[in-house]
Motif scaffolding. Structure first.
Motif, PDB file in Angstrom:
ATOM      1  N   UNK A 372     -17.621  24.108  14.245  1.00  0.00           N
ATOM      2  CA  UNK A 372     -18.106  25.128  15.170  1.00  0.00           C
ATOM      3  C   UNK A 372     -17.751  26.554  14.752  1.00  0.00           C
ATOM      4  N   UNK A 373     -16.564  26.751  14.196  1.00  0.00           N
ATOM      5  CA  UNK A 373     -16.144  28.112  13.845  1.00  0.00           C
ATOM      6  C   UNK A 373     -17.057  28.718  12.780  1.00  0.00           C
ATOM      7  N   UNK A 374     -17.334  27.943  11.723  1.00  0.00           N
ATOM      8  CA  UNK A 374     -18.209  28.450  10.671  1.00  0.00           C
ATOM      9  C   UNK A 374     -19.631  28.641  11.195  1.00  0.00           C
ATOM     10  N   UNK A 375     -20.083  27.683  11.975  1.00  0.00           N
ATOM     11  CA  UNK A 375     -21.420  27.768  12.569  1.00  0.00           C
ATOM     12  C   UNK A 375     -21.540  29.025  13.424  1.00  0.00           C
ATOM     13  N   UNK A 376     -20.527  29.319  14.230  1.00  0.00           N
ATOM     14  CA  UNK A 376     -20.563  30.478  15.113  1.00  0.00           C
ATOM     15  C   UNK A 376     -20.699  31.774  14.321  1.00  0.00           C
ATOM     16  N   UNK A 377     -19.995  31.873  13.201  1.00  0.00           N
ATOM     17  CA  UNK A 377     -20.112  33.052  12.340  1.00  0.00           C
ATOM     18  C   UNK A 377     -21.515  33.170  11.774  1.00  0.00           C
ATOM     19  N   UNK A 378     -22.074  32.047  11.353  1.00  0.00           N
ATOM     20  CA  UNK A 378     -23.465  32.031  10.863  1.00  0.00           C
ATOM     21  C   UNK A 378     -24.409  32.589  11.920  1.00  0.00           C
ATOM     22  N   UNK A 379     -24.245  32.102  13.157  1.00  0.00           N
ATOM     23  CA  UNK A 379     -25.200  32.458  14.208  1.00  0.00           C
ATOM     24  C   UNK A 379     -25.120  33.944  14.561  1.00  0.00           C
ATOM     25  N   UNK A 380     -23.926  34.502  14.530  1.00  0.00           N
ATOM     26  CA  UNK A 380     -23.808  35.929  14.800  1.00  0.00           C
ATOM     27  C   UNK A 380     -24.527  36.729  13.711  1.00  0.00           C
ATOM     28  N   UNK A 381     -24.304  36.356  12.461  1.00  0.00           N
ATOM     29  CA  UNK A 381     -24.992  37.030  11.347  1.00  0.00           C
ATOM     30  C   UNK A 381     -26.506  36.829  11.433  1.00  0.00           C
ATOM     31  N   UNK A 382     -26.919  35.611  11.755  1.00  0.00           N
ATOM     32  CA  UNK A 382     -28.355  35.312  11.824  1.00  0.00           C
ATOM     33  C   UNK A 382     -29.046  36.114  12.916  1.00  0.00           C
ATOM     34  N   UNK A 383     -28.366  36.283  14.054  1.00  0.00           N
ATOM     35  CA  UNK A 383     -28.959  37.050  15.146  1.00  0.00           C
ATOM     36  C   UNK A 383     -29.168  38.503  14.727  1.00  0.00           C
ATOM     37  N   UNK A 384     -28.177  39.075  14.067  1.00  0.00           N
ATOM     38  CA  UNK A 384     -28.287  40.459  13.589  1.00  0.00           C
ATOM     39  C   UNK A 384     -29.431  40.586  12.591  1.00  0.00           C
ATOM     40  N   UNK A 385     -29.526  39.637  11.661  1.00  0.00           N
ATOM     41  CA  UNK A 385     -30.569  39.696  10.632  1.00  0.00           C
ATOM     42  C   UNK A 385     -31.963  39.465  11.217  1.00  0.00           C
ATOM     43  N   UNK A 386     -32.037  38.619  12.227  1.00  0.00           N
ATOM     44  CA  UNK A 386     -33.338  38.327  12.841  1.00  0.00           C
ATOM     45  C   UNK A 386     -33.958  39.579  13.460  1.00  0.00           C
ATOM     46  N   UNK A 387     -33.104  40.453  13.996  1.00  0.00           N
ATOM     47  CA  UNK A 387     -33.613  41.626  14.709  1.00  0.00           C
ATOM     48  C   UNK A 387     -33.256  42.940  14.010  1.00  0.00           C
ATOM     49  N   UNK A 388     -33.013  42.880  12.717  1.00  0.00           N
ATOM     50  CA  UNK A 388     -32.580  44.091  12.018  1.00  0.00           C
ATOM     51  C   UNK A 388     -33.683  45.147  11.962  1.00  0.00           C
ATOM     52  N   UNK A 389     -34.953  44.730  12.052  1.00  0.00           N
ATOM     53  CA  UNK A 389     -36.051  45.700  12.047  1.00  0.00           C
ATOM     54  C   UNK A 389     -36.155  46.379  13.405  1.00  0.00           C
TER      55      UNK A 389
END
Length: 544
Positions: A372-389
């Motif tokens: 879960x810890x590694x997954x949680x870090x992934x998801x935070x990064x993914x959310x930022x990248x998904x909406x970076x535009x």
């Protein structure tokens, strides 16, 4: 029933549908949901969904299904439209939206024309029974393509070699995705639109004549032309309008479908958007469908036999321990996702790798919690990248929540936001117009926070319209909740309370004021000291 003694033969597949398709795994495990069938039967031509929701998987599976029926299928990307071609067409158009719509229409009609000529060539069209009117239409199509350098003029009368020529117009990338048409120079004419009307009329006449001519163009990866410039919006609007109008003109033997991220679609504003309402298939996943998806992948990869297709729970219990912290293990995982297949696959694959390293015969609750810890870090990064535009400031805004509370009142987050505003606005001046209510609505819309209303927790994946409905009435919200996917990555706080038990107590509840209430019960007896972990939402109840 054959069951695996280890997990080494198990895989939940790739979180990239194109990779699964390339390896032949997608065909074996693709879940044909109700929304897939609506697209498959031609009820919808626009498929929208969040990143990772399965748009490309649907696109690739649909391509295979249509080809199995004998329909010619072109898998196209947004790179079909070249910048030089757009610039040539620019001089013939009134505005950007018209220019882009004309550009896309040109590209699609050229693609259809080439495929139509290739189909005629395979029939040895010189001897095909065309009447004089149809032969005229054929000459006009060939003439248009030649004048605009889409085919060589010298090949007007040598169409038997057309199949070899076709390779000049498209390049295949690994996985069969088309990179785009290499264009030369198009005629710059004022009445290009009327010429395209004529070309379209000729295509309709000839394609109707060929009863078994069936063509589908699937346009994916539209996200690639989405950027921070204003030009990207009319570019995508032009694409969608051209597809809608061509689908209206052609009979069912020629169809075009588009696959687009829902956040991009929602951000577009144009006069004809209401005409897409009945054509838009918004992807959403139920817990039941996600469980079928992940168990099918695990069962298929491990070649487990003896199971019925409806024995989803039994398959899950064969691969996973049933509970994590006394909570259903599947629900524990999905509660930490935004209900998208990619996230479930990622989480389960992480837990699987840890279980394999531990030589476990099942994925245990310890494996799940370790992942879960590694997954949680992934998801935070993914959310930022998904909406970076759309929201280039999102990473900095989410930093406000570092070490914050899992649930909070509007007053609590207002204090935090005020503390960070000066720094944020120095970096992102546009935030000066983002008041707290708009910030909360934004965070709700991207899935970072939810709302507790009438005792129920509500997140955007429950209903895409929730941001407008729920956050329009902030006074009805009991608390805001950071989505569990991001808890560990942000190190969200819990209260650690040490309490002397001199009597029998059942529940100890910490409320937002930091006070606690004690309810009498029968669980704890005697003089004891217990550690109770409870967050500010008052939802978790510790027992000793």
């Amino acid at each position: 029933m054959q069951r695996s003694s280890t997990l080494y033969g198990v895989s939940f597949g790739k979180d990239d549908a194109a990779m699964d398709a390339k390896q032949g795994f997608l065909d074996k495990v693709f879940l044909k949901t109700s929304f897939y069938h609506r697209v498959r039967t031609g009820q919808k031509f626009l498929v929208t969904g969040r990143k990772g929701s399965g748009k490309t998987a649907i696109c690739l599976s649909l391509k295979n299904a249509l080809e199995a029926e004998g329909r010619t299928t072109i898998l196209a990307t947004s790179k079909l439209l070249s910048v030089p071609k757009m610039q040539q067409i620019k001089g013939t158009s009134i505005n950007d939206q018209e220019r882009f719509e004309t550009s896309w229409r040109y590209v699609f009609l050229v693609k259809i024309s080439i495929e139509l000529l290739r189909n005629l060539d395979l029939r040895d069209y010189e001897f095909f029974d065309l009447d004089s009117h149809e032969k005229k239409k054929l000459r006009e199509i060939r003439s248009f393509l030649a004048r605009n350098n889409e085919i060589d003029k010298s090949l007007w009368r040598k169409m038997s070699s057309f199949f070899n020529l076709f390779s000049k117009f498209s390049a295949k990338l690994p996985g069969g995705v088309e990179a785009g048409i290499e264009t030369r120079q198009i005629e710059t004419i004022y009445d290009l639109s009327s010429m395209l009307d004529k070309l379209e009329e000729c295509i309709i006449g000839l394609s109707t004549r060929l009863n078994d001519f069936n063509l589908a163009i699937l346009v994916d990866e539209i996200d690639d032309i989405w950027d921070s410039t204003e030009e990207s919006k009319p570019l995508i609007i032009g694409l969608l309008n051209s597809i809608r109008k061509l689908n209206s003109s052609f009979s069912s033997n020629i169809v075009l479908l588009a696959f687009l991220r829902s956040d991009i679609w929602d951000s577009l504003s144009f006069s004809d958007k209401d005409k897409f309402r009945s054509e838009d298939e918004r992807i959403s996943w139920s817990d039941e469908d996600l469980k079928v998806l992940i168990t099918t992948r695990g069962m298929t990869s491990a070649k487990l036999t003896g199971f019925q297709t409806n024995e989803v729970d039994l398959i899950w219990k064969t691969l996973f321990e049933s509970y994590v912290d006394q909570k259903d293990s599947f629900k524990y995982i999905t509660d930490r996702t935004l209900k998208r297949p990619r996230e479930v696959i990622q989480f389960c694959n992480l837990a699987l790798s840890i279980a394999q390293d531990n030589n476990n015969t099942k994925i245990s609750q310890q494996d799940i919690k370790a992942a879960e810890a590694r997954y949680s870090t992934w998801k935070l990064d993914d959310l930022v990248n998904e909406f970076k535009i759309q929201y280039p400031f999102l990473r900095d805004v989410l930093g406000i929540f570092q070490g914050f509370d899992k649930s909070f009142s509007k007053k609590r987050i207002s204090e935090r936001y005020k503390e960070a505003q000066k720094f944020l606005m120095e970096r992102f001046p546009e935030l000066i117009s983002l008041d707290l209510d708009l910030l909360l609505q934004l965070l709700f819309a991207v899935g970072f926070i939810g709302a507790k209303v009438n005792g129920s927790e509500i997140y955007v994946h429950d209903d895409p319209d929730r941001p407008r409905i729920i956050l329009a009435h902030l006074e009805n919200i009991e608390a805001f909740l950071v989505h569990p996917a991001f808890h560990l990555a942000l190190g969200l706080r819990q209260f650690i309370v040490q309490i002397n038990f001199n009597n029998s107590f059942n529940n100890i509840i910490i409320n937002q004021s930091g006070n606690f209430n004690v309810n009498m019960g029968q669980v704890v007896q005697g003089d004891q000291i217990g550690n109770v972990v409870i967050d500010q939402s008052s939802q978790d109840k510790g027992k000793s």
